[in-house]
Design an enzyme around this catalytic site. Structure first.
Site, PDB file in Angstrom:
ATOM      1  N   THR A 168     -17.769 -64.531 -77.553  1.00  0.00           N
ATOM      2  CA  THR A 168     -16.728 -64.860 -76.599  1.00  0.00           C
ATOM      3  C   THR A 168     -15.874 -66.028 -77.094  1.00  0.00           C
ATOM      4  OG1 THR A 168     -18.176 -64.147 -74.802  1.00  0.00           O
ATOM      5  CG2 THR A 168     -16.238 -65.392 -74.185  1.00  0.00           C
ATOM      6  N   THR A 219     -18.715 -68.737 -71.336  1.00  0.00           N
ATOM      7  CA  THR A 219     -19.300 -68.004 -72.460  1.00  0.00           C
ATOM      8  C   THR A 219     -20.817 -68.077 -72.333  1.00  0.00           C
ATOM      9  OG1 THR A 219     -19.672 -68.085 -74.866  1.00  0.00           O
ATOM     10  CG2 THR A 219     -18.969 -70.125 -73.833  1.00  0.00           C
TER      11      THR A 219
END
Ligand code: GLY
Length: 315
Positions: A168, A219
């Protein structure tokens, strides 16, 4: 925690003008400070800061910063995305602006170079918020992208470097008009089964922005982030009066205690107060603020992101 609200005044209105700032992350994971990932985040923050200083919106800025990260094959997003267990590439991305709470997202997008641009096309179209699969691909085509194959994307990925990240990338920004935005993009989690969708395309989980509270990109463990609506929870903590760093630390601590999940987030307030925290061993980040060098770090969560001399890598 210091605030970055500028003492300078708009000469026409005598209203304080916010100091524009962007924060990017390259994914929470096990990797410590690593020159390639730091350089990648630094480049994205520098590109975003240039846009902010040119008067571009926070929304345009976070999209562009994430596109810089998606184009870099060492990150698990766009070109560097990890495949599913059957070898396919399925991309997730979302972005949101804080003035009118407009948002756009794509999930299980087939391979396109910039999933965040497809999410932006969803936002600009304004009809729906989240598209999946081939519907998302239609929006990617509207953003002038050409579909590639999973094989082409897999061959671009830098597997020699990218071995431990939970993946991410993301960005949050405050522009000179005082507006906030957030963006997040990912190839998903390593070893995910086909059809699995994580937190990144879900507004409130992976991405959230509201000018009256804050902006956040998360994330880490998608299965726990999405059940706790982590980005929204962090922004609501800001609304309740927490500093950005305290909000980031508290929401991530809650996720670990409640569900055993780990991850990271970047957070920004309407005044430009920045929060950066993670509960994995590392999360590379970069901060670009008007009048300052780009600040990077990733081994130790900064106690005070406004004064990272002790913990960040000034460059
Ligand atoms: N946080 C990214 C994912 O779980 O897909």
């Amino acid at each position: 925690m210091t605030t970055s609200f500028s003492p300078q005044q708009d000469s026409a209105t005598s209203v304080p003008v916010p100091v524009p700032v962007i924060v990017v992350h390259g994914g929470a994971g096990d990797r410590g400070r690593d020159a390639a990932h730091i350089a990648g985040c630094k480049a994205a923050a520098a590109a975003g800061r240039s846009l902010l200083l040119a008067g571009k919106s926070a929304l345009d800025t976070v999209q562009h910063a994430v596109e810089v990260l998606e184009a870099n094959p060492i990150f698990n997003a766009g070109h560097g995305s990890v495949p599913t267990t059957t070898g396919e590439i399925e991309l997730d991305a979302s972005l949101m602006e804080g003035e009118n709470l407009r948002a756009g997202a794509v999930a299980m997008l087939p391979p396109y170079p910039h999933p965040i641009a497809a999410a932006r096309a969803v936002l600009d179209e304004g009809l729906h918020v989240l598209y999946g699969g081939e519907g998302a691909a239609t929006l990617a085509e509207q953003s002038a992208q050409t579909r590639i194959t999973s094989g082409q994307m897999r061959s671009t990925r830098r597997t020699d470097i990218d071995t431990t990240s939970k993946g991410t990338v993301g960005a949050v920004a405050l522009d000179t008009s005082g507006h906030l935005a957030a963006a997040t993009s990912t190839g998903g989690t390593r070893g995910q089964r086909p059809g699995r969708i994580g937190d990144s395309p879900l507004i409130g989980a992976g991405t959230y922005a509201d000018d009256t509270a804050g902006a956040c990109s998360t994330t880490g463990d998608g299965e726990t982030i999405l059940r706790l609506c982590l980005a929204f929870a962090a922004c609501e903590a800001l609304r309740g009066g927490a500093t950005a760093q305290a909000a980031a630390r508290a929401t991530l601590a809650h996720m670990e205690k409640r569900l055993g999940g780990t991850g990271g987030m970047i957070l920004i307030t309407p005044q430009g107060d920045v929060g950066i925290h993670w509960t994995t061993p590392a999360m590379i980040y970069a901060v670009g603020r008007q009048g300052e060098d780009i600040r990077t770090g990733g081994d130790q969560p900064p106690e005070n992101p406004e004064g990272q001399n002790q913990t960040g890598n000034h460059s």
